[in-house]
Write a protein that holds these residues in place. Structure first.
Motif, PDB file in Angstrom:
ATOM      1  N   GLN A 137       0.821  -1.220   0.000  1.00 16.54           N
ATOM      2  CA  GLN A 137       0.000   0.000   0.000  1.00 16.54           C
ATOM      3  C   GLN A 137       0.853   1.268   0.000  1.00 16.54           C
ATOM      4  O   GLN A 137       0.528   2.255   0.646  1.00 16.54           O
ATOM      5  CB  GLN A 137      -0.986  -0.016   1.173  1.00 16.54           C
ATOM      6  CG  GLN A 137      -1.866  -1.256   1.190  1.00 16.54           C
ATOM      7  CD  GLN A 137      -3.002  -1.203   2.195  1.00 16.54           C
ATOM      8  OE1 GLN A 137      -3.271  -0.170   2.797  1.00 16.54           O
ATOM      9  NE2 GLN A 137      -3.673  -2.325   2.387  1.00 16.54           N
TER      10      GLN A 137
ATOM     11  N   ASN B  38       1.515   3.048  -2.759  1.00 17.74           N
ATOM     12  CA  ASN B  38       0.951   3.938  -3.799  1.00 17.74           C
ATOM     13  C   ASN B  38       1.973   4.439  -4.818  1.00 17.74           C
ATOM     14  O   ASN B  38       1.701   5.382  -5.571  1.00 17.74           O
ATOM     15  CB  ASN B  38       0.213   5.140  -3.197  1.00 17.74           C
ATOM     16  CG  ASN B  38      -1.086   4.741  -2.525  1.00 17.74           C
ATOM     17  OD1 ASN B  38      -1.461   3.571  -2.559  1.00 17.74           O
ATOM     18  ND2 ASN B  38      -1.766   5.693  -1.921  1.00 17.74           N
TER      19      ASN B  38
ATOM     20  N   ILE C 143      -5.692  -1.602  -4.894  1.00 17.32           N
ATOM     21  CA  ILE C 143      -5.073  -1.014  -6.086  1.00 17.32           C
ATOM     22  C   ILE C 143      -5.859  -1.532  -7.287  1.00 17.32           C
ATOM     23  O   ILE C 143      -6.122  -2.738  -7.386  1.00 17.32           O
ATOM     24  CB  ILE C 143      -3.586  -1.452  -6.201  1.00 17.32           C
ATOM     25  CG1 ILE C 143      -2.733  -0.691  -5.203  1.00 17.32           C
ATOM     26  CG2 ILE C 143      -3.046  -1.277  -7.617  1.00 17.32           C
ATOM     27  CD1 ILE C 143      -2.504   0.780  -5.521  1.00 17.32           C
TER      28      ILE C 143
ATOM     29  N   CYS D 100       7.336  -1.053  -8.349  1.00 15.81           N
ATOM     30  CA  CYS D 100       6.699  -1.696  -7.189  1.00 15.81           C
ATOM     31  C   CYS D 100       7.764  -2.364  -6.309  1.00 15.81           C
ATOM     32  O   CYS D 100       8.471  -3.264  -6.754  1.00 15.81           O
ATOM     33  CB  CYS D 100       5.683  -2.741  -7.660  1.00 15.81           C
ATOM     34  SG  CYS D 100       4.942  -3.628  -6.275  1.00 15.81           S
ATOM     35  N   PRO D 101       7.884  -1.952  -5.048  1.00 15.51           N
ATOM     36  CA  PRO D 101       8.937  -2.522  -4.196  1.00 15.51           C
ATOM     37  C   PRO D 101       8.620  -3.924  -3.706  1.00 15.51           C
ATOM     38  O   PRO D 101       9.472  -4.591  -3.130  1.00 15.51           O
ATOM     39  CB  PRO D 101       8.983  -1.539  -3.011  1.00 15.51           C
ATOM     40  CG  PRO D 101       7.639  -0.914  -2.976  1.00 15.51           C
ATOM     41  CD  PRO D 101       7.095  -0.928  -4.362  1.00 15.51           C
ATOM     42  N   ALA D 102       7.386  -4.385  -3.944  1.00 17.15           N
ATOM     43  CA  ALA D 102       6.980  -5.679  -3.383  1.00 17.15           C
ATOM     44  C   ALA D 102       6.723  -6.733  -4.456  1.00 17.15           C
ATOM     45  O   ALA D 102       6.207  -7.810  -4.143  1.00 17.15           O
ATOM     46  CB  ALA D 102       5.703  -5.479  -2.556  1.00 17.15           C
TER      47      ALA D 102
ATOM     48  N   LEU E 272       2.972  -6.463  -8.759  1.00 17.96           N
ATOM     49  CA  LEU E 272       2.308  -6.282 -10.058  1.00 17.96           C
ATOM     50  C   LEU E 272       2.957  -7.177 -11.100  1.00 17.96           C
ATOM     51  O   LEU E 272       4.186  -7.186 -11.240  1.00 17.96           O
ATOM     52  CB  LEU E 272       2.408  -4.819 -10.501  1.00 17.96           C
ATOM     53  CG  LEU E 272       1.565  -3.833  -9.675  1.00 17.96           C
ATOM     54  CD1 LEU E 272       2.127  -2.429  -9.767  1.00 17.96           C
ATOM     55  CD2 LEU E 272       0.121  -3.859 -10.121  1.00 17.96           C
TER      56      LEU E 272
HETATM   57  S1  SF4 Z   1       3.714  -0.082  -5.914  1.00 18.76           S
HETATM   58 FE1  SF4 Z   1       3.302  -2.253  -5.442  1.00 18.76          FE
HETATM   59  S2  SF4 Z   1       3.254  -2.318  -3.223  1.00 18.76           S
HETATM   60 FE2  SF4 Z   1       3.078  -0.173  -3.777  1.00 18.76          FE
HETATM   61  S3  SF4 Z   1       0.831   0.199  -3.861  1.00 18.76           S
HETATM   62 FE3  SF4 Z   1       1.478  -0.350  -5.928  1.00 18.76          FE
HETATM   63  S4  SF4 Z   1       1.150  -2.555  -6.045  1.00 18.76           S
HETATM   64 FE4  SF4 Z   1       1.141  -2.035  -3.886  1.00 18.76          FE
END
Ligand code: SF4
Ligand code: SF4
Length: 477
Positions: free
Chosen positions: A270, A272, A320, A337-339, A342
């Motif tokens: 989250q 963003n 999202i 995206c750091p995680a 996506l």
């Molecule tokens: S960049 Fe990745 S972790 Fe951050 S809000 Fe978007 S989908 Fe989620």
């Protein structure tokens, strides 16, 4: 290449729209043994190549096809998919004109050859194979020579990738049967305005109601223009004074991406950041109450999580959401995206799965006022007043301007210098600057190339003058 390397004469005219990503370029090409003097577009084509599968739905592709012409479509479809994928009008034209139909997955071949999404060399090879403009073996030899000349400076690797692409092209061509029964297909419905009234464009009588709002404008003016039929519109179809309503880019739904991201909300932190970087405002965070979530499509509900971050966020659920029709497939969100939350999937599949989710998400109330907008995360809960522009995939300008609209909203005044930003920012009939539910949004005006500083300075002076005058009036009384 043909004109320089053979005895043939050639004429080329390229027709462009104002879009910088996924825009349409129509290459009107003529070849022949005599000099060509034809100051008009090709209207009876022997050969037509459709480089993007979405064009078969967006445009009347077959109207200028000659009898017995060749039609090639770059797509990932199988022969068995064509019945479902090609619109009835197109299938009918192909059958009536006894066209020879071919498909090729040029994008897949390009990716395999290391060319990324660049299919131009592959489609050129297909052109030489199927158009019979000149003997194919000769053409390929010339093509390979031109690759060496064109890409030689970029190194052997780039030259080899292009030559591999040429060699792999021919094997990828699939000839398709055009069933005779397609010739008797009924053609789909006409365009209609926001109230369901039939809107006449193209052939037949022209009766245009006065434009009342953006969605009517979208049906009456924008749709024919986007269908490459704008030249057929009479002056009476337009808004008096040449005005264009704000926010018309939302009606385009161009579907130009080949791959579109999907989010795994179990991985999402989250932050963003995906929303911050998206040049087209095509991925956004949404907040909703559990009550609102009760009305959401099932997959939207499943993909929502309790909002994290404390404070007012504790009252909401979070998700999202990508707008699959508006995404250009630039991958910026995936990369930032750091995680690793996506991942890209085939556009057609993501559209099927996510279209209803996006429509639900944008119907939710705007909660920007409740959130501090001075952080990256908070800024992305603010409504973007710049969305779905035709800027290039991965554009570096639009995320900044979009962020400005989120920070300053309807108080923002933009003195735009002529350049890319005037093309993606204000090309009739698609306007990406939009308004809130009260019809208020940023003010935008464009100046000439050379005078932008004075133009903006003048606007600033005018504001100051009016404010000083107001203050003076208050003080005097
Ligand atoms: S960049 Fe990745 S972790 Fe951050 S809000 Fe978007 S989908 Fe989620
Ligand atoms: S792929 Fe590009 S256009 Fe699509 S949502 Fe991500 S950043 Fe936006």
């Amino acid at each position: 290449m043909i004109a320089m390397g053979t005895e043939l004469h050639a004429q080329a005219y390229f027709e462009y729209d104002a879009k910088k990503s996924g825009g349409v370029t129509i290459s009107h090409l003529r070849f022949g043994p005599k000099p060509i003097h034809a100051p008009y577009n090709v209207r009876a084509a022997d050969y037509m190549a459709i480089h993007k599968p979405s064009y078969v739905h967006n445009y009347d592709m077959t109207r200028y096809l000659k009898q017995n012409a060749v039609c090639v479509i770059n797509c990932s479809w199988d022969v068995s998919d064509l019945e479902k994928q090609l619109p009835a009008k197109m299938r009918r034209d192909l059958a009536e004109k006894k066209a020879k139909l071919y498909i090729i997955d040029a994008t897949k071949i390009a990716v395999k050859a290391g060319l990324g999404k660049r299919i131009n060399m592959i489609m050129q090879t297909v052109f030489f194979k199927l158009s019979a403009v000149m003997p194919y073996e000769e053409a390929v030899e010339m093509l390979k020579k031109s690759i060496k000349k064109m890409y030689g400076k970029k190194g052997d690797k780039v030259v080899k990738m292009n030559i591999d692409g040429v060699d792999a092209s021919i094997e990828g061509i699939v000839e398709c049967e055009v069933p005779a029964a397609w010739a008797s297909l009924a053609i789909g419905k006409e365009a209609s305005d926001s109230k369901g009234n039939k809107v006449a464009y193209g052939k037949g009588p022209r009766m245009f109601p006065e434009v009342q709002n953006a969605s009517q404008f979208a049906n009456q003016v924008q749709a024919p223009c986007n269908n490459l039929d704008g030249n057929s519109l009479p002056v009476s179809a337009f808004v008096p004074g040449g005005r264009v309503p704000c926010g018309t880019s939302q009606y385009e739904k161009r579907g130009i991406a080949i791959q579109v991201p999907k989010v795994d909300m179990d991985k999402c932190t989250q932050c963003n950041k995906c929303s911050l970087i998206c040049p087209h405002a095509a991925v956004r965070p949404f907040l909703m109450t559990t009550q609102e979530l009760g009305k959401a499509p099932a997959t939207f509900k499943e993909g929502s999580r309790a909002a994290i971050g404390g404070g007012v966020l504790d009252n909401y659920q979070y998700r999202i959401q990508v707008s699959p029709w508006d995404c250009t497939g630039c991958e910026l969100c995936v990369r930032i995206c750091p995680a690793d939350a996506l991942t890209l999937g085939p556009a057609e599949k993501v559209i099927e799965e996510e279209e209803a989710n996006w429509n639900f998400a944008v119907s939710l109330p705007d909660r920007g006022d409740e959130i501090d907008k001075t952080t990256v995360k908070g800024s992305q809960f603010q409504k973007p007043y710049l969305e779905f522009s035709g800027a290039c995939e991965g554009c570096g300008e639009t995320p900044h301007v979009k962020l400005m609209t989120q920070l300053f909203g309807d108080r923002l005044v933009i003195a735009n210098a002529t350049g890319c930003s005037s093309i993606w920012g204000g090309s009739n009939p698609s306007f990406p600057y939009t308004t809130n539910s009260k019809g208020e949004g940023p003010a935008w005006a464009n100046s000439l190339f050379e005078d932008n500083a004075e133009f903006g300075f003048g606007m600033r002076k005018a504001f100051k003058q009016r404010r000083d005058y107001l203050a003076m009036q208050v003080e005097v009384r």
